[in-house]
Each structure stands twice: as C-alpha cells, then as structure tokens.
Design a protein around this motif. Structure first.
Motif, mmCIF file in Angstrom:
data_model
loop_
_atom_site.group_PDB
_atom_site.id
_atom_site.type_symbol
_atom_site.label_atom_id
_atom_site.label_comp_id
_atom_site.label_asym_id
_atom_site.label_seq_id
_atom_site.Cartn_x
_atom_site.Cartn_y
_atom_site.Cartn_z
ATOM 1 N N MET A 76 9.727 21.328 77.474
ATOM 2 C CA MET A 76 9.639 19.882 77.316
ATOM 3 C C MET A 76 10.750 19.422 76.369
ATOM 4 O O MET A 76 11.135 20.122 75.453
ATOM 5 N N PHE A 77 11.227 18.229 76.586
ATOM 6 C CA PHE A 77 12.272 17.651 75.764
ATOM 7 C C PHE A 77 11.659 16.960 74.543
ATOM 8 O O PHE A 77 10.541 16.444 74.598
ATOM 9 N N THR A 78 12.417 16.946 73.451
ATOM 10 C CA THR A 78 11.997 16.245 72.241
ATOM 11 C C THR A 78 13.169 15.424 71.714
ATOM 12 O O THR A 78 14.325 15.717 72.005
ATOM 13 N N ILE A 79 12.839 14.415 70.948
ATOM 14 C CA ILE A 79 13.858 13.573 70.338
ATOM 15 C C ILE A 79 13.920 13.922 68.856
ATOM 16 O O ILE A 79 12.911 13.881 68.160
ATOM 17 N N THR A 80 15.105 14.261 68.389
ATOM 18 C CA THR A 80 15.290 14.694 67.010
ATOM 19 C C THR A 80 15.449 13.501 66.068
ATOM 20 O O THR A 80 15.531 12.349 66.503
ATOM 21 N N ASP A 81 15.540 13.805 64.777
ATOM 22 C CA ASP A 81 15.726 12.765 63.776
ATOM 23 C C ASP A 81 17.094 12.094 63.856
ATOM 24 O O ASP A 81 17.333 11.098 63.183
ATOM 25 N N GLU A 82 17.978 12.628 64.690
ATOM 26 C CA GLU A 82 19.298 12.023 64.889
ATOM 27 C C GLU A 82 19.210 10.735 65.708
ATOM 28 O O GLU A 82 20.178 9.978 65.801
#
Length: 53
Positions: free
Chosen positions: A1-7
């Motif tokens: 699964m994809f995740t969105i980082t703090d960037e």
C-alpha cells in the motif's frame, strides 16, 4: 500500500489523480485510505515525491 510522507505540501495533485478517490486531506498532510488499489498514479503525480510504496 502507498503512504504519504511528511514531505507532503498538501498541494492536492494526488487527490485529483486517484481513480478510486482513496486520498483525503488529513490534519497536516493528505492521507491514503484502505480503499487504495495500489495503482501508483498518485506516486507518479506527486511533485515533491512525498508518496511511497
């Protein structure tokens, strides 16, 4: 699964690109729900490379 980082800069590009509407605005950044089908379109569309598998 994809995740969105703090960037994530919360630009919203990934939201418009997601074919299953699995991305929504969270408190500090956008978040990917369990509805994600792992197509990778969001990762390819992110201008700051904040999405990873």
């Amino acid at each position: 699964m994809f995740t969105i980082t703090d960037e994530c800069v919360a630009c919203g590009v990934c939201v418009d690109e997601c074919p299953v509407e699995a991305i929504a605005e969270g408190d500090d950044k956008y978040e990917i729900s369990e509805d994600c089908v792992d197509c990778g379109v969001c990762e390819d569309s992110c201008p700051v490379e904040a999405i990873e598998e």
